[in-house]
Design a protein around this motif. Structure first.
Motif, PDB file in Angstrom:
ATOM      1  N   UNK A 239     -31.514   3.587   4.432  1.00  0.00           N
ATOM      2  CA  UNK A 239     -31.243   2.488   3.952  1.00  0.00           C
ATOM      3  C   UNK A 239     -32.339   1.882   2.704  1.00  0.00           C
ATOM      4  N   UNK A 240     -31.843   1.176   1.793  1.00  0.00           N
ATOM      5  CA  UNK A 240     -32.551   1.120   0.834  1.00  0.00           C
ATOM      6  C   UNK A 240     -32.821  -0.627   0.599  1.00  0.00           C
ATOM      7  N   UNK A 241     -33.619  -1.083  -0.054  1.00  0.00           N
ATOM      8  CA  UNK A 241     -34.063  -2.605  -0.263  1.00  0.00           C
ATOM      9  C   UNK A 241     -34.427  -2.699  -1.767  1.00  0.00           C
ATOM     10  N   UNK A 242     -33.629  -3.552  -2.396  1.00  0.00           N
ATOM     11  CA  UNK A 242     -33.944  -3.760  -3.964  1.00  0.00           C
ATOM     12  C   UNK A 242     -34.488  -5.029  -4.233  1.00  0.00           C
ATOM     13  N   UNK A 243     -35.180  -4.988  -5.634  1.00  0.00           N
ATOM     14  CA  UNK A 243     -35.932  -6.332  -5.719  1.00  0.00           C
ATOM     15  C   UNK A 243     -35.386  -6.487  -7.407  1.00  0.00           C
ATOM     16  N   UNK A 244     -34.681  -7.840  -7.325  1.00  0.00           N
ATOM     17  CA  UNK A 244     -34.318  -8.174  -8.690  1.00  0.00           C
ATOM     18  C   UNK A 244     -34.965  -9.506  -9.135  1.00  0.00           C
ATOM     19  N   UNK A 245     -36.133  -8.996 -10.305  1.00  0.00           N
ATOM     20  CA  UNK A 245     -36.951 -10.088 -10.405  1.00  0.00           C
ATOM     21  C   UNK A 245     -37.158 -10.886 -11.848  1.00  0.00           C
ATOM     22  N   UNK A 246     -35.751 -11.526 -12.234  1.00  0.00           N
ATOM     23  CA  UNK A 246     -35.752 -11.945 -13.652  1.00  0.00           C
ATOM     24  C   UNK A 246     -36.841 -13.109 -13.864  1.00  0.00           C
ATOM     25  N   UNK A 247     -37.586 -13.442 -12.816  1.00  0.00           N
ATOM     26  CA  UNK A 247     -38.651 -14.629 -13.247  1.00  0.00           C
ATOM     27  C   UNK A 247     -39.905 -13.968 -13.250  1.00  0.00           C
ATOM     28  N   UNK A 248     -40.203 -13.256 -12.129  1.00  0.00           N
ATOM     29  CA  UNK A 248     -41.680 -12.801 -12.292  1.00  0.00           C
ATOM     30  C   UNK A 248     -41.901 -11.508 -12.970  1.00  0.00           C
ATOM     31  N   UNK A 250     -39.460  -9.628 -15.555  1.00  0.00           N
ATOM     32  CA  UNK A 250     -38.114  -9.419 -16.124  1.00  0.00           C
ATOM     33  C   UNK A 250     -37.812  -7.847 -16.720  1.00  0.00           C
ATOM     34  N   UNK A 251     -36.509  -7.735 -16.739  1.00  0.00           N
ATOM     35  CA  UNK A 251     -36.004  -6.029 -17.016  1.00  0.00           C
ATOM     36  C   UNK A 251     -35.369  -6.055 -18.348  1.00  0.00           C
ATOM     37  N   UNK A 252     -35.406  -7.033 -19.332  1.00  0.00           N
ATOM     38  CA  UNK A 252     -34.557  -7.362 -20.584  1.00  0.00           C
ATOM     39  C   UNK A 252     -34.773  -6.025 -21.318  1.00  0.00           C
ATOM     40  N   UNK A 253     -35.656  -5.137 -21.301  1.00  0.00           N
ATOM     41  CA  UNK A 253     -35.758  -4.228 -22.332  1.00  0.00           C
ATOM     42  C   UNK A 253     -34.981  -2.937 -21.825  1.00  0.00           C
ATOM     43  N   UNK A 254     -34.305  -2.930 -20.825  1.00  0.00           N
ATOM     44  CA  UNK A 254     -33.507  -2.103 -19.969  1.00  0.00           C
ATOM     45  C   UNK A 254     -32.228  -2.491 -19.960  1.00  0.00           C
ATOM     46  N   UNK A 255     -31.840  -3.855 -20.315  1.00  0.00           N
ATOM     47  CA  UNK A 255     -30.567  -4.457 -20.122  1.00  0.00           C
ATOM     48  C   UNK A 255     -29.403  -3.659 -20.600  1.00  0.00           C
ATOM     49  N   UNK A 256     -28.402  -3.452 -19.901  1.00  0.00           N
ATOM     50  CA  UNK A 256     -27.340  -2.558 -20.332  1.00  0.00           C
ATOM     51  C   UNK A 256     -25.949  -3.141 -20.050  1.00  0.00           C
ATOM     52  N   UNK A 257     -25.835  -4.611 -19.939  1.00  0.00           N
ATOM     53  CA  UNK A 257     -24.763  -5.261 -19.729  1.00  0.00           C
ATOM     54  C   UNK A 257     -24.244  -6.533 -20.314  1.00  0.00           C
ATOM     55  N   UNK A 258     -23.133  -6.794 -20.300  1.00  0.00           N
ATOM     56  CA  UNK A 258     -22.649  -8.132 -20.728  1.00  0.00           C
ATOM     57  C   UNK A 258     -21.522  -8.563 -19.837  1.00  0.00           C
ATOM     58  N   UNK A 259     -21.272  -9.912 -20.143  1.00  0.00           N
ATOM     59  CA  UNK A 259     -20.483 -10.467 -18.968  1.00  0.00           C
ATOM     60  C   UNK A 259     -19.480 -11.083 -19.839  1.00  0.00           C
ATOM     61  N   UNK A 260     -18.110 -10.901 -19.208  1.00  0.00           N
ATOM     62  CA  UNK A 260     -16.715 -11.412 -20.023  1.00  0.00           C
ATOM     63  C   UNK A 260     -16.292 -12.524 -18.725  1.00  0.00           C
ATOM     64  N   UNK A 261     -16.229 -13.686 -19.388  1.00  0.00           N
ATOM     65  CA  UNK A 261     -15.749 -15.125 -18.497  1.00  0.00           C
ATOM     66  C   UNK A 261     -14.325 -14.856 -18.284  1.00  0.00           C
ATOM     67  N   UNK A 262     -13.880 -15.693 -17.403  1.00  0.00           N
ATOM     68  CA  UNK A 262     -12.193 -15.595 -17.096  1.00  0.00           C
ATOM     69  C   UNK A 262     -11.649 -16.022 -18.361  1.00  0.00           C
ATOM     70  N   UNK A 263     -12.191 -16.758 -19.209  1.00  0.00           N
ATOM     71  CA  UNK A 263     -11.276 -17.351 -20.644  1.00  0.00           C
ATOM     72  C   UNK A 263     -11.530 -16.218 -21.722  1.00  0.00           C
ATOM     73  N   UNK A 264     -12.017 -15.213 -21.485  1.00  0.00           N
ATOM     74  CA  UNK A 264     -12.158 -14.195 -22.424  1.00  0.00           C
ATOM     75  C   UNK A 264     -13.374 -14.425 -23.251  1.00  0.00           C
ATOM     76  N   UNK A 265     -14.466 -15.413 -22.845  1.00  0.00           N
ATOM     77  CA  UNK A 265     -15.543 -15.451 -23.615  1.00  0.00           C
ATOM     78  C   UNK A 265     -16.506 -14.313 -23.257  1.00  0.00           C
ATOM     79  N   UNK A 266     -17.131 -13.525 -24.152  1.00  0.00           N
ATOM     80  CA  UNK A 266     -18.045 -12.661 -23.836  1.00  0.00           C
ATOM     81  C   UNK A 266     -19.405 -13.188 -24.039  1.00  0.00           C
TER      82      UNK A 266
END
Length: 324
Positions: A239-248, A250-266
């Motif tokens: 088993x693994x435990x992951x820690x996602x720390x956008x506040x304390x 941040x991991x922006x330098x390795x961000x590889x993602x974008x988000x497409x909303x339901x109305x087609x806005x990226x």
């Protein structure tokens, strides 16, 4: 491959198929919220398949289906099967609150969804009800059992850690996930919308140290799903435990993602306002070459990092409106 101005390769798209949800988690949507997108503005399945096919030709390899609650979108397994069949897509996953999962788990697995993230912020029934606005713990646990029976692996449990709300529940959920072989992911609450801005985030650094000592966790080099979590593994590797720390931390330098909303806005960043609207192109007769050029132009808008600490009131849209 798609690369932004800062040299980051963008190969991960999170697709919101609805902004509706059957829960009202305190950090996501307020009670009584009715400002949802009109269904006529939702991208249709043909539009989604076409747009994601172009993204795939440009190097997108990972797709995550999100919401709102994605399992509220009618015929979602059929859409999942169409996406899984697109050339170039190597990984199709889904994020869910788990309330509908017992019903849909076998269909999703058959459609080509390989991994699940399930939101569960506590094992205490009253705590879950306070956070979600619903007595839904049994439904979520039933959904997890169904997902396990259907052969999903890994199954990740997303817990938003909140000071004075569920911080006392972290160790119990960690022990449960280790026992079940689930991957627990602890997430620092982000100031997105009024609900997020009213949530007191919890620094996960001390939590990581405590859990590592209690469960003998070891740093894990293997990445699990291309997301931002930093993982620690039990000594037996079960088993693994992951820690996602956008506040304390941040991991922006390795961000590889974008988000497409339901109305087609990226949306290019959770913590910034840069966006690009694809619905007008899809419904206006644009060619594939024009849409490809638009995708490249949109990626150029991706900012270097968010400003959650320096500008905590900046993002007024709610998480469900952006896509999880």
């Amino acid at each position: 491959m798609l690369q932004d101005r800062f040299g980051r390769t963008i190969d991960y798209l999170r697709l919101s198929v609805t902004d509706r949800c059957d829960l009202r988690c305190t950090y996501c949507l307020p009670q009584g919220f009715r400002g949802f997108e009109e269904p006529d503005h939702w991208l249709r399945f043909d539009e989604i398949e076409r747009l994601l096919g172009i993204f795939a030709r440009l190097g997108t390899r990972r797709i995550r289906l999100t919401g709102g609650e994605p399992l509220l979108r009618k015929q979602l397994p059929q859409l999942a099967a169409r996406i899984a069949a697109l050339p170039g897509i190597e990984d199709l996953s889904l994020s869910t609150n788990g309330t509908q999962l017992a019903r849909f788990a076998p269909e999703l697995r058959a459609a080509g969804v390989s991994r699940l993230n399930v939101s569960l912020d506590s094992l205490d029934r009253d705590c879950v009800a306070r956070i979600t606005g619903s007595d839904c713990l049994d439904k979520v646990l039933g959904g997890l059992a169904a997902a396990k029976a259907a052969g999903f692996a890994p199954i990740k449990i997303n817990m938003v850690a909140m000071r004075s709300v569920n911080d006392s529940q972290i160790d119990a959920l960690a022990a449960f996930c280790i026992e079940q072989g689930f991957v627990l992911r602890l997430i620092e609450a982000m100031p997105i919308g009024a609900t997020g801005q009213n949530t007191e985030w919890l620094d996960l650094g001390p939590i990581q140290q405590r859990l590592a000592a209690r469960f003998g966790l070891l740093p894990q080099a293997l990445e699990l799903g291309g997301g931002p979590a930093r993982y620690w593994v039990t000594p037996d590797g079960r088993a693994s435990i992951g820690f996602i720390t956008p506040m304390s931390q941040h991991f922006c330098a390795t961000c590889n993602r974008v988000r497409l909303s339901v109305d087609g806005t990226l949306y290019l960043c959770l913590g910034q306002e840069q966006r690009y609207e694809f619905r007008p192109l899809l419904r206006g007769g644009a060619s594939d070459a024009e849409i490809e050029a638009a995708i490249r132009a949109a990626i150029e808008l991706k900012p270097q990092q968010h400003e959650f600490r320096s500008a905590p009131t900046k993002i007024v849209r709610f998480m469900a409106q952006t896509g999880g």
